[in-house]
Enzyme design. Structure first.
Site, PDB file in Angstrom:
ATOM      1  N   LYS A   6       0.827  -1.217   0.000  1.00  0.00           N
ATOM      2  CA  LYS A   6       0.000   0.000   0.000  1.00  0.00           C
ATOM      3  C   LYS A   6       0.858   1.263   0.000  1.00  0.00           C
ATOM      4  O   LYS A   6       0.653   2.156  -0.815  1.00  0.00           O
ATOM      5  CB  LYS A   6      -0.908   0.045   1.253  1.00  0.00           C
TER       6      LYS A   6
ATOM      7  N   ARG B  57      -9.584   1.059   8.427  1.00  0.00           N
ATOM      8  CA  ARG B  57      -9.151  -0.310   8.691  1.00  0.00           C
ATOM      9  C   ARG B  57     -10.221  -1.100   9.418  1.00  0.00           C
ATOM     10  O   ARG B  57     -10.007  -2.280   9.698  1.00  0.00           O
ATOM     11  CB  ARG B  57      -7.902  -0.272   9.561  1.00  0.00           C
TER      12      ARG B  57
ATOM     13  N   ARG C 190      11.466  -6.216   4.615  1.00  0.00           N
ATOM     14  CA  ARG C 190      11.149  -4.778   4.624  1.00  0.00           C
ATOM     15  C   ARG C 190      12.106  -4.027   5.543  1.00  0.00           C
ATOM     16  O   ARG C 190      12.366  -4.452   6.647  1.00  0.00           O
ATOM     17  CB  ARG C 190       9.705  -4.535   5.093  1.00  0.00           C
TER      18      ARG C 190
ATOM     19  N   ARG D 277      11.280  -2.464  11.280  1.00  0.00           N
ATOM     20  CA  ARG D 277      10.262  -1.995  12.227  1.00  0.00           C
ATOM     21  C   ARG D 277      10.032  -3.059  13.303  1.00  0.00           C
ATOM     22  O   ARG D 277      10.010  -4.246  12.987  1.00  0.00           O
ATOM     23  CB  ARG D 277       8.950  -1.733  11.482  1.00  0.00           C
TER      24      ARG D 277
ATOM     25  N   ARG E 288      -0.800  -9.395  13.073  1.00  0.00           N
ATOM     26  CA  ARG E 288      -1.396  -8.326  12.255  1.00  0.00           C
ATOM     27  C   ARG E 288      -2.237  -8.912  11.116  1.00  0.00           C
ATOM     28  O   ARG E 288      -3.248  -8.329  10.723  1.00  0.00           O
ATOM     29  CB  ARG E 288      -0.293  -7.420  11.696  1.00  0.00           C
TER      30      ARG E 288
HETATM   31  P1  ADP Z   1       2.239  -1.774   3.210  1.00  0.00           P
HETATM   32  O1  ADP Z   1       2.257  -0.277   3.206  1.00  0.00           O
HETATM   33  O2  ADP Z   1       1.025  -2.354   2.563  1.00  0.00           O
HETATM   34  O3  ADP Z   1       2.476  -2.345   4.573  1.00  0.00           O
HETATM   35  P2  ADP Z   1       4.825  -1.607   1.846  1.00  0.00           P
HETATM   36  O4  ADP Z   1       4.562  -0.687   0.705  1.00  0.00           O
HETATM   37  O5  ADP Z   1       5.593  -1.066   3.000  1.00  0.00           O
HETATM   38  O6  ADP Z   1       3.442  -2.293   2.329  1.00  0.00           O
HETATM   39  O7  ADP Z   1       5.561  -2.909   1.279  1.00  0.00           O
HETATM   40  C1  ADP Z   1       5.961  -3.958   2.144  1.00  0.00           C
HETATM   41  C2  ADP Z   1       7.361  -4.460   1.737  1.00  0.00           C
HETATM   42  O8  ADP Z   1       7.265  -5.156   0.497  1.00  0.00           O
HETATM   43  C3  ADP Z   1       8.371  -3.338   1.529  1.00  0.00           C
HETATM   44  O9  ADP Z   1       9.638  -3.814   1.895  1.00  0.00           O
HETATM   45  C4  ADP Z   1       8.311  -3.076   0.016  1.00  0.00           C
HETATM   46  O10 ADP Z   1       9.534  -2.578  -0.492  1.00  0.00           O
HETATM   47  C5  ADP Z   1       8.000  -4.470  -0.535  1.00  0.00           C
HETATM   48  N1  ADP Z   1       7.111  -4.470  -1.705  1.00  0.00           N
HETATM   49  C6  ADP Z   1       6.111  -3.600  -2.008  1.00  0.00           C
HETATM   50  N2  ADP Z   1       5.486  -3.947  -3.165  1.00  0.00           N
HETATM   51  C7  ADP Z   1       6.098  -5.087  -3.590  1.00  0.00           C
HETATM   52  C8  ADP Z   1       5.903  -5.958  -4.737  1.00  0.00           C
HETATM   53  N3  ADP Z   1       4.963  -5.716  -5.672  1.00  0.00           N
HETATM   54  N4  ADP Z   1       6.717  -7.043  -4.844  1.00  0.00           N
HETATM   55  C9  ADP Z   1       7.679  -7.285  -3.909  1.00  0.00           C
HETATM   56  N5  ADP Z   1       7.910  -6.526  -2.832  1.00  0.00           N
HETATM   57  C10 ADP Z   1       7.130  -5.429  -2.658  1.00  0.00           C
HETATM   58  P1  ADP Z   2       1.214  -1.627   7.317  1.00  0.00           P
HETATM   59  O1  ADP Z   2       1.338  -0.625   6.185  1.00  0.00           O
HETATM   60  O2  ADP Z   2       2.350  -2.573   7.353  1.00  0.00           O
HETATM   61  O3  ADP Z   2      -0.120  -2.303   7.362  1.00  0.00           O
HETATM   62  P2  ADP Z   2       0.883   0.736   8.874  1.00  0.00           P
HETATM   63  O4  ADP Z   2       2.105   1.541   8.855  1.00  0.00           O
HETATM   64  O5  ADP Z   2      -0.244   1.125   8.004  1.00  0.00           O
HETATM   65  O6  ADP Z   2       1.298  -0.781   8.637  1.00  0.00           O
HETATM   66  O7  ADP Z   2       0.319   0.620  10.368  1.00  0.00           O
HETATM   67  C1  ADP Z   2       1.141   0.238  11.440  1.00  0.00           C
HETATM   68  C2  ADP Z   2       0.281   0.071  12.684  1.00  0.00           C
HETATM   69  O8  ADP Z   2      -0.332   1.348  13.001  1.00  0.00           O
HETATM   70  C3  ADP Z   2      -0.892  -0.898  12.549  1.00  0.00           C
HETATM   71  O9  ADP Z   2      -0.508  -2.225  12.798  1.00  0.00           O
HETATM   72  C4  ADP Z   2      -1.842  -0.345  13.618  1.00  0.00           C
HETATM   73  O10 ADP Z   2      -1.438  -0.724  14.923  1.00  0.00           O
HETATM   74  C5  ADP Z   2      -1.646   1.154  13.497  1.00  0.00           C
HETATM   75  N1  ADP Z   2      -2.613   1.762  12.546  1.00  0.00           N
HETATM   76  C6  ADP Z   2      -2.331   2.368  11.360  1.00  0.00           C
HETATM   77  N2  ADP Z   2      -3.453   2.801  10.764  1.00  0.00           N
HETATM   78  C7  ADP Z   2      -4.482   2.450  11.590  1.00  0.00           C
HETATM   79  C8  ADP Z   2      -5.899   2.603  11.535  1.00  0.00           C
HETATM   80  N3  ADP Z   2      -6.503   3.196  10.479  1.00  0.00           N
HETATM   81  N4  ADP Z   2      -6.624   2.116  12.569  1.00  0.00           N
HETATM   82  C9  ADP Z   2      -6.049   1.520  13.624  1.00  0.00           C
HETATM   83  N5  ADP Z   2      -4.734   1.333  13.743  1.00  0.00           N
HETATM   84  C10 ADP Z   2      -3.944   1.800  12.738  1.00  0.00           C
END
Ligand code: ADP
Ligand code: ADP
Ligand code: ZN
Length: 214
Positions: free
Chosen positions: A13, A88, A127, A160, A171
């Site tokens: 995302k 979420r 990541r 992280r 999660r």
């Molecule tokens: P989210 O915001 O949904 O948690 P991230 O954008 O941080 O996800 O991506 C999670 C991890 O996967 C990061 O290390 C990112 O560089 C990697 N990543 C993102 N998109 C892809 C993809 N299409 N294929 C492989 N790795 C990816």
């Molecule tokens: P990822 O992209 O890997 O899903 P985020 O950076 O979006 O992780 O979120 C990290 C953490 O922050 C989540 O696991 C949750 O604890 C909290 N968080 C983020 N956005 C929300 C939301 N909209 N509602 C509740 N908790 C949230």
């Protein structure tokens, strides 16, 4: 363009939201980034949020909803926005609907980035995030130019705390229970588009842009 990025933790995302925000010149609003900035600055909100985040749980709805509503009312959101990681839960989605109604605006698309759980667990191990600016990398799929160093600001890259495998599994369970119902919610509103998030990062971006139009 008013967009939401939906998907499991690690679906990509954030990676895609940044690219889409650049392409359409709209602000990228990540609730996770907002919480992490608050934790870094040791604010009261940050301290509260951290207790949930460390356990892989969602921060309670009432701590999230007002922050997002305030953010959407800032001037730079006049031309659109991309929400990443919000809503979420169903109550968050309903609160967002109300806020948008008051602002007299509607969403264009909810982009669902689809990645199966097995791929998520593997992907999360690689990541890395910049400890200074929050930029995200992947050791294999999106490596920094210099090991352990951010391309953007030269900050040190870290894993992280909540990306440890046991927290990732928690999660994912939380995602299935509380966030996945949003797929149905936005399908019924006819706003959902789904992309295959297992493909290369560039291909996913291309698919999203194709769906949204230029
Ligand atoms: P989210 O915001 O949904 O948690 P991230 O954008 O941080 O996800 O991506 C999670 C991890 O996967 C990061 O290390 C990112 O560089 C990697 N990543 C993102 N998109 C892809 C993809 N299409 N294929 C492989 N790795 C990816
Ligand atoms: P990822 O992209 O890997 O899903 P985020 O950076 O979006 O992780 O979120 C990290 C953490 O922050 C989540 O696991 C949750 O604890 C909290 N968080 C983020 N956005 C929300 C939301 N909209 N509602 C509740 N908790 C949230
Ligand atoms: Zn950085």
């Amino acid at each position: 363009m008013r967009l939401i990025m939906l998907g499991a933790p690690g679906a990509g995302k954030g990676t895609q939201a940044k690219r889409i925000a650049d392409k359409y010149t709209i602000p990228h609003i990540s609730t996770g980034d907002i919480f992490r900035a608050n934790i870094k600055n040791e604010t009261e909100l940050g301290m509260k949020a951290k207790t949930y985040m460390d356990k892989g749980l969602l921060v309670p709805d009432d701590l999230v909803v007002d922050i997002v509503a305030d953010r959407l009312n800032q001037r730079d959101c006049d031309k659109g926005f991309i929400l990443d990681g919000f809503p979420r839960t169903i109550p968050q989605a309903k609160a967002l609907d109300e806020a948008l109604q008051v602002m007299d605006i509607t969403l264009d698309y909810v982009i669902n980035v689809d990645v199966p759980d097995e791929a998520i667990v593997k992907r999360m191990a690689g990541r890395r995030a910049c400890s200074v600016c929050g930029a995200t990398y992947h050791l294999k799929h999106n490596p920094p130019k210099k090991e352990d160093q951010c391309d953007v600001c030269h900050g040190t890259l870290i894993q992280r705390d909540d990306d440890k495998e046991e927290t990732v599994l928690k999660r994912l369970t939380v995602y299935h229970e509380q966030t996945k119902p949003l797929i149905d919610y936005y399908t019924k509103k006819d706003e959902l588009v789904t992309v295959d998030g297992t493909r290369d990062i560039d291909l996913v971006t291309e698919e999203i842009i194709r769906l949204l139009g230029d």
